[in-house]
Design a protein around this motif. Structure first.
Motif, short mmCIF file in Angstrom:
data_model
loop_
_atom_site.label_atom_id
_atom_site.label_comp_id
_atom_site.label_asym_id
_atom_site.label_seq_id
_atom_site.Cartn_x
_atom_site.Cartn_y
_atom_site.Cartn_z
N ARG A 141 31.66 -15.67 12.88
CA ARG A 141 30.59 -15.50 11.92
C ARG A 141 29.54 -16.58 12.16
N PRO A 142 28.32 -16.36 11.73
CA PRO A 142 27.26 -17.35 11.95
C PRO A 142 27.61 -18.68 11.32
N ARG A 143 27.14 -19.78 11.92
CA ARG A 143 27.44 -21.09 11.37
C ARG A 143 26.81 -21.28 9.99
N SER A 144 25.78 -20.50 9.71
CA SER A 144 25.12 -20.62 8.41
C SER A 144 25.98 -20.05 7.28
N SER A 145 27.06 -19.33 7.63
CA SER A 145 27.87 -18.67 6.60
C SER A 145 28.41 -19.65 5.58
N ALA A 146 29.02 -20.74 6.04
CA ALA A 146 29.59 -21.71 5.11
C ALA A 146 28.51 -22.36 4.27
N THR A 147 27.37 -22.66 4.89
CA THR A 147 26.26 -23.26 4.15
C THR A 147 25.77 -22.33 3.05
N GLU A 148 25.74 -21.05 3.35
CA GLU A 148 25.33 -20.08 2.34
C GLU A 148 26.36 -20.00 1.21
N ARG A 149 27.63 -20.03 1.56
CA ARG A 149 28.68 -19.89 0.55
C ARG A 149 28.68 -21.03 -0.45
N ILE A 150 28.40 -22.24 0.01
CA ILE A 150 28.48 -23.38 -0.89
C ILE A 150 27.25 -23.52 -1.78
N LYS A 151 26.25 -22.65 -1.58
CA LYS A 151 25.06 -22.72 -2.43
C LYS A 151 25.37 -22.40 -3.89
N VAL A 152 26.50 -21.72 -4.13
CA VAL A 152 26.87 -21.39 -5.52
C VAL A 152 27.45 -22.61 -6.24
N LEU A 153 27.73 -23.67 -5.51
CA LEU A 153 28.35 -24.86 -6.09
C LEU A 153 27.29 -25.87 -6.53
N THR A 154 27.64 -26.62 -7.56
CA THR A 154 26.77 -27.71 -7.98
C THR A 154 26.92 -28.87 -6.99
N ALA A 155 26.04 -29.85 -7.10
CA ALA A 155 26.12 -31.01 -6.22
C ALA A 155 27.46 -31.72 -6.39
N GLY A 182 42.29 -34.66 -14.74
CA GLY A 182 42.15 -33.32 -15.32
C GLY A 182 40.80 -32.70 -15.01
N THR A 183 39.77 -33.53 -14.97
CA THR A 183 38.43 -33.04 -14.63
C THR A 183 38.38 -32.54 -13.20
N VAL A 184 39.05 -33.26 -12.31
CA VAL A 184 39.09 -32.84 -10.90
C VAL A 184 39.80 -31.50 -10.77
N LYS A 185 40.88 -31.31 -11.50
CA LYS A 185 41.60 -30.04 -11.45
C LYS A 185 40.69 -28.89 -11.85
N VAL A 186 39.85 -29.13 -12.87
CA VAL A 186 38.89 -28.09 -13.28
C VAL A 186 37.89 -27.83 -12.17
N TYR A 187 37.37 -28.91 -11.57
CA TYR A 187 36.43 -28.75 -10.46
C TYR A 187 37.06 -27.92 -9.32
N VAL A 188 38.28 -28.27 -8.95
CA VAL A 188 38.93 -27.59 -7.83
C VAL A 188 39.15 -26.11 -8.15
N SER A 189 39.61 -25.82 -9.34
CA SER A 189 39.82 -24.43 -9.75
C SER A 189 38.52 -23.64 -9.69
N THR A 190 37.45 -24.26 -10.17
CA THR A 190 36.14 -23.61 -10.15
C THR A 190 35.66 -23.37 -8.73
N ILE A 191 35.88 -24.37 -7.87
CA ILE A 191 35.47 -24.26 -6.46
C ILE A 191 36.20 -23.11 -5.77
N LEU A 192 37.51 -23.03 -5.96
CA LEU A 192 38.29 -21.96 -5.34
C LEU A 192 37.79 -20.60 -5.82
N ARG A 193 37.51 -20.50 -7.11
CA ARG A 193 37.04 -19.22 -7.66
C ARG A 193 35.65 -18.87 -7.14
N GLN A 194 34.76 -19.86 -7.12
CA GLN A 194 33.38 -19.61 -6.68
C GLN A 194 33.31 -19.24 -5.20
N LEU A 195 34.18 -19.86 -4.40
CA LEU A 195 34.18 -19.58 -2.96
C LEU A 195 35.06 -18.38 -2.60
#
Length: 215
Positions: A141-155, A182-195
């Protein structure tokens, strides 16, 4: 003490890996297996923290064993031993439950680091394995694919994703970014779902491909 079941069909490899792990001081190999079927039995018997599995074994291979361990004994994490010749196996393993990948021919300290990382719930990719997988994915897949996917994430979520890709546990990430675990766990769960990925290893691959790993 991190308790480990070690599976490899080559006695010399088992001896070497066991010797390396012993130097860690906080890791104990509680049982050794010659194949995946035996590894499954030993995991059921000993309930170790980590199962270290060779990919290529007769009968039930390391990836089948990893998938079954995830299903039957989710409290046991799996670290896969691989070689550069195992590209297709690595791709398959991303969805089979393995929490980390380490090269047999790499720095022995990476095996210790990998066991420690997956034992805490983190993903671990040997740097050389990570680059190999990223190169392989880039062909598909194009190298831009991962860059595009992470655009849904906050900084902040991208920062956490980069630390997941670097192999840090939730506790280590919390310390690094000065929040509670606990905050990190929420971040990780959100990241997995968003990606739309199943586990931290798949997320780590995206982190590597997108260039998010901190220096």
């Amino acid at each position: 003490m991190i308790r480990v079941v070690l599976a490899d069909d080559e006695p010399v490899v088992r001896f070497g890996v066991k010797a390396v792990l012993a130097t860690g001081g906080d890791i104990e190999v509680v049982a050794e297996a010659e194949n995946g079927s035996e590894a499954l039995d030993l995991v059921a018997k000993h309930r170790p923290d980590v199962a270290v599995l060779d990919i290529r074994m007769p009968g039930v291979d390391g990836l089948d064993a990893a998938a079954r361990i995830r299903e039957r004994h989710p409290e046991t994490r799996t670290l896969v031993l691989t070689t550069f010749a195992d590209d297709t196996y690595i791709s398959r393993a991303l969805g089979e439950g393995a929490a980390g990948f380490v090269l047999k021919t790499g720095d022995p300290q990476e095996i210790i680091a990998g066991v420690r990382a997956v034992a805490t719930g983190a993903a671990y990719l040997s740097p050389l394995v990570a680059r190999r997988v990223v190169d392989q994915l880039a062909k598909a897949r194009p190298r831009s694919s991962a860059t595009e996917r992470i655009k849904v994430l906050t900084a902040r979520e991208r920062e956490v994703l980069g630390l997941v890709g670097a192999g840090l546990s939730n506790a280590e990430i919390a310390s690094r970014i000065h929040v509670v675990e606990g905050t990190v766990k929420v971040y990780v769960s959100t990241i997995l779902r968003q990606l739309n990925v199943r586990n931290r290893v798949q997320a780590a691959i995206i982190a590597h491909e997108a260039g998010l790993i901190p220096a």
